[in-house]
Design an enzyme around this catalytic site. Structure first.
Site, mmCIF file in Angstrom:
data_model
loop_
_atom_site.group_PDB
_atom_site.id
_atom_site.type_symbol
_atom_site.label_atom_id
_atom_site.label_comp_id
_atom_site.label_asym_id
_atom_site.label_seq_id
_atom_site.Cartn_x
_atom_site.Cartn_y
_atom_site.Cartn_z
ATOM 1 N N HIS A 87 0.830 -1.209 0.000
ATOM 2 C CA HIS A 87 0.000 0.000 0.000
ATOM 3 C C HIS A 87 0.862 1.256 0.000
ATOM 4 O O HIS A 87 2.035 1.230 0.384
ATOM 5 C CB HIS A 87 -0.943 0.013 1.210
ATOM 6 C CG HIS A 87 -0.269 0.393 2.488
ATOM 7 N ND1 HIS A 87 -0.124 1.698 2.883
ATOM 8 C CD2 HIS A 87 0.311 -0.361 3.458
ATOM 9 C CE1 HIS A 87 0.500 1.731 4.055
ATOM 10 N NE2 HIS A 87 0.780 0.502 4.413
ATOM 11 N N CYS A 88 0.258 2.329 -0.450
ATOM 12 C CA CYS A 88 0.851 3.664 -0.284
ATOM 13 C C CYS A 88 -0.224 4.479 0.417
ATOM 14 O O CYS A 88 -0.925 3.940 1.265
ATOM 15 C CB CYS A 88 1.245 4.244 -1.647
ATOM 16 S SG CYS A 88 -0.141 4.390 -2.791
#
Ligand code: FAD
Length: 563
Positions: A508-509
């Site tokens: 994820h970011c």
């Protein structure tokens, strides 16, 4: 000259009467309304509680005199239609001010009696001050009672549109408000992961929100919940739902659908060809569900009313069905949806996937640019668009209106990619949210990458899954998933060998866009089991926050980060 009678003088009734007049100057048109007002704005009623609408009389848009002068329509207020005699084609009307009754004959009769708020026989209901919100009298009575009682707390039962709008307006008027919803979420047209944003917004604005608990009884100035919890409250608003006012139709022997709705055909004709019905009292066909459903919204009621007047005048009626498009304001957020949500799609057994993106609604340099959470559902393998939800501080309705149009036109996600939409920085981005959703959906459909919802992270952490955060150091420091690994995208290629090949990798970011780039790097380097966490860290924080606060469970993030 023909004689047309209309039962109900608000959204559907008034629209039908006005359209009938536009189609003929000669006919006699009489509209019967049992309440004291015709043509009032139901949708603005909650805004009287905050003073956004200053006076109750401002809610009334047209008087009987104006109907007469402007349209030559006779609007008889305080007149209840009590029965229909289909043999003689006449109705019996009661003047509620004089108790007199009389007959009125018709060539065609249009029923738009609406739906009444459901008031269940909850034990102890007689011991408390309960209110419902349907018309101007209701809201005036509620407002006056609040002014007299000066409640220490107002409890709203039911977290649909009306409950939510009442909560917001009462908080804005300075009241302490509890909102109780028996389902695990408010606004059931949204999926839980989306509506968690609104749960947070409600509690951040001081609403004491209780979900997944049901009112089991009342005592003097007290609401008792199934969990045993009690809420001291002198004013209670019931906004549990509505039920069609179909008794008149039932007693006249007209056919009824499920949930008490009046049966109509594709021309809104009841089982009697001289009687039509529209609005909240009927069910509408939803082409996505391939079934009939209740849809208590003003737009459909008015469109049906127009169609009925057209049919009476032999103008062909088109019945495309109704997919259910709606929008609501919740304090600083706007939330819109159209078509099916994921829950419904799953229940129907449709093969589907969805894109969840969190882009900016305008160019980032614009001072009012905001993140917009956007979920687009599409059928597999066709790519046909079947639903969308948008929640943000900015313009969500434009995006959902585009999707509603696309669904109606039976468009696919490929059409969305290529849609040419307006753009200048104060309005959107060169690739609009809708285009972006089309790209992501198309990538998913064509197996360019795999994703999982943020709602699965807690379970994955419990199973010691490999979760990788590719945001930069500053973002990690501001808050991260406890137990996640951290390799910023700027160092990603150099440190890729730290990432295991033998187990799934969940990346994820902040929003899902940079992590998608990281996934492509991994895939080009032979990794197969890599998944993007939809909605990214911000989606996860929204998804966790309210439930963490409600239940007191341990947080899975070091800090929430919503900025
Ligand atoms: P109504 O507009 O309810 O009109 C029916 C009328 O018929 C009533 O006034 C009733 O008194 C009268 N009547 C019933 N029986 C008889 C009888 N036997 N004789 C004489 N008169 C009779 N929709 C949206 O799309 N967007 C919104 O933001 C929105 N907000 C809303 C907020 C509130 C508080 C409420 C209550 C509704 C809201 N709605 C909204 C829903 C929308 O108002 C309804 O879907 C719409 O008004 C339905 O139109 P209708 O003509 O079927 O019924």
């Amino acid at each position: 000259m023909k004689k047309y009678l209309v039962v109900g003088g608000v959204a559907g009734g008034a629209s039908a009467a006005a359209r009938l007049r536009r189609l003929s100057e000669e006919d006699q048109i009489i509209m019967f309304e049992k309440g004291p007002h015709v043509s009032f704005s139901n949708c603005c009623l909650p805004y009287y509680l905050s003073g956004t609408v200053k006076k109750a009389e401002h809610l009334v848009l047209m008087s009987p005199e104006k109907f007469d002068r402007q349209y030559n329509i006779e609007a008889r207020v305080n007149h209840e239609v009590v029965s229909i005699d289909r043999e003689t084609k006449s109705i019996e009307v009661k003047n509620l001010l004089t108790a007199e009754t009389y007959q009125e004959s018709y060539d065609k009769l249009i029923l738009s009696p609406g739906a009444r708020p459901v008031v269940p026989p909850i034990p102890g209901i007689e011991k408390v001050n309960t209110f419902t919100i349907r018309n101007v009298l209701d809201i005036d009575r509620l407002q006056k009672s609040i002014e007299t009682i000066k409640p220490s707390r107002i409890t709203i039962v039911g977290g649909g549109f009306i409950g939510i709008e009442a909560a917001e307006n009462l908080v804005e008027a300075g009241h302490a408000v509890t909102l109780v919803e028996s389902l695990p979420q408010v606004l059931n047209q949204f999926d839980l992961e989306m509506v968690q944003i609104l749960h947070k917004e409600l509690i951040d604005n001081g609403v004491d929100l209780i979900v997944g608990d049901r009112v089991s009884g009342f005592d003097t100035h007290e609401v008792i919940l199934e969990s045993g919890k009690t809420i001291a409250s002198e004013v209670i608003i019931l906004s549990i739902g509505v039920a069609p006012e179909s008794e008149l139709a039932k007693e006249a022997g007209l056919k009824i659908r499920s949930r008490g709705a009046i049966w109509v055909d594709h021309n809104y004709r009841t089982s009697d060809p001289d009687i039509y019905a529209v609005g909240d009292a009927i069910q509408v066909y939803n082409p996505l569900m391939r079934d009939y459903t209740m849809l208590a919204l003003a737009g459909p009621a008015q469109k049906q009313a127009r169609a009925v007047a057209n049919h009476i005048h032999k103008i062909p009626v088109n019945y495309p069905g109704y997919i259910g498009s709606s929008v609501v304001k919740v304090f600083n957020y706007n939330a819109a949806s159209t078509g099916l949500n994921e829950r419904t799609v799953r229940e129907m057994g449709i093969e589907y996937d969805y894109a969840y993106i969190v882009p900016k609604d305008k160019v980032g340099l614009m001072p009012d640019s905001e993140e917009l959470h956007f979920k687009l559902l599409f059928e597999e393998p066709t790519g046909r668009i079947i639903g969308a939800q948008a929640i943000g501080r900015g313009n969500v309705d434009k995006r959902i209106d585009v999707i509603a149009t696309a669904i109606t036109a039976k468009a696919t996600i490929d059409h969305l990619k290529d849609l040419e939409l307006c753009y200048a920085p104060p309005f959107g981005t060169a690739k609009d949210v809708v285009n972006m959703a089309g790209y992501v959906a198309s990538n998913l459909l064509h197996d360019a990458f795999q994703h999982i919802p943020a709602s699965r992270i807690r379970e994955l952490l419990e199973n010691e899954a490999y979760i990788l955060d590719v945001r930069e150091q500053r973002e990690w420091d501001a808050g991260h998933i406890l137990g996640a690994k951290h390799i910023p995208l700027s160092e990603f290629r150099a440190r890729m060998n730290e990432i295991p090949r033998e187990k799934p990798v969940y990346i994820h970011c902040r929003s899902g866009q940079r992590s998608y780039n990281a996934i492509l790097i991994l895939q080009h380097n032979g990794y197969r089991d890599v998944f993007n966490i939809s909605g990214g860290f911000v989606g996860l924080c929204f998804n966790e926050y309210f439930t963490d606060k409600m239940t007191g469970r341990d947080s899975i993030v070091s800090e929430y980060d919503f900025k």
